[in-house]
Enzyme design. Structure first.
Site, short mmCIF file in Angstrom:
data_model
loop_
_atom_site.label_atom_id
_atom_site.label_comp_id
_atom_site.label_asym_id
_atom_site.label_seq_id
_atom_site.Cartn_x
_atom_site.Cartn_y
_atom_site.Cartn_z
N HIS A 22 0.85 -1.20 0.00
CA HIS A 22 0.00 0.00 0.00
C HIS A 22 0.88 1.24 0.00
CE1 HIS A 22 0.88 0.72 4.28
NE2 HIS A 22 0.77 -0.59 4.43
N CYS A 45 4.25 -4.87 6.21
CA CYS A 45 3.70 -4.49 4.91
C CYS A 45 4.79 -3.94 3.99
CB CYS A 45 2.62 -3.43 5.09
SG CYS A 45 1.08 -4.07 5.76
#
Length: 190
Positions: free
Chosen positions: A152, A165
């Protein structure tokens, strides 16, 4: 008394007989590694090295600083595929067999490393939020791990700094989001 002693000996004999081990079966050898045609991806080992070569061919010498990316204006047909190289902190996206983008990333820091392996995007959200970390924003989130790990848009300090992440530049994450779909293949090396 004899009856008690006799039944005790019989019970002990039964226990000893039941404790004897049966002959062990030899362990079967591990199955052979899958052939390239049986792998879930067309590529074999060295995905990141090949992606780097493709990036040099498509964009010339790369000297990307944290937050930089390259994206080709002409997008060919075909399914999107992603290769992430944790060693060089680079993200490569393909369409069909052609590289269409490369970007810097910030992956998981020490103790919270981004997991390696073969993955598939199974959830996408334009305005994603972390359930685990105080509702932290995860713009253009694409989840590939059941534990909540995704790629992201996010801060890119130039080194691994996330909780697992893979952070991307905002504009790159936006373009990538429009290119991928549920089921997009993801390879993470490092």
């Amino acid at each position: 008394m004899r009856t008690i002693l006799r039944s005790g000996l019989l019970a002990a004999g039964f226990l000893l007989a039941s404790c004897s081990t049966a002959p062990r079966q030899p362990l079967a050898p591990p199955p052979p590694p899958p052939k390239a045609a049986e792998l879930p991806y067309k590529w074999t080992n060295g995905f990141a090295a090949q992606a780097h070569k493709d990036a040099l061919a498509a964009f010339g010498p790369l000297a990307l600083r944290p937050g930089d990316f390259r994206w080709t204006p002409a997008i060919p047909e075909g399914d999107a595929k992603v290769v992430i190289d944790l060693l060089t902190q680079a993200f490569y996206v393909y369409r069909g067999e052609q590289l269409v983008g490369v970007s810097t990333i910030s992956s998981g820091k020490k103790g919270r490393e981004t997991p390696l392996g073969f993955w598939t995007v199974f959830r996408k959200q334009v305005k994603g939020f972390s359930r685990r970390y105080d509702n932290a924003p995860m713009p253009y989130m694409q989840m590939y791990d059941e534990k909540g790990i995704a790629f992201h848009a996010g801060a890119l300090p130039g080194f691994p700094a996330s909780h697992g992440c893979v952070r991307l530049p905002l504009k790159f994450a936006q373009k990538l989001y429009g290119l991928t779909k549920i089921g997009t293949k993801v390879v993470i090396e490092g």
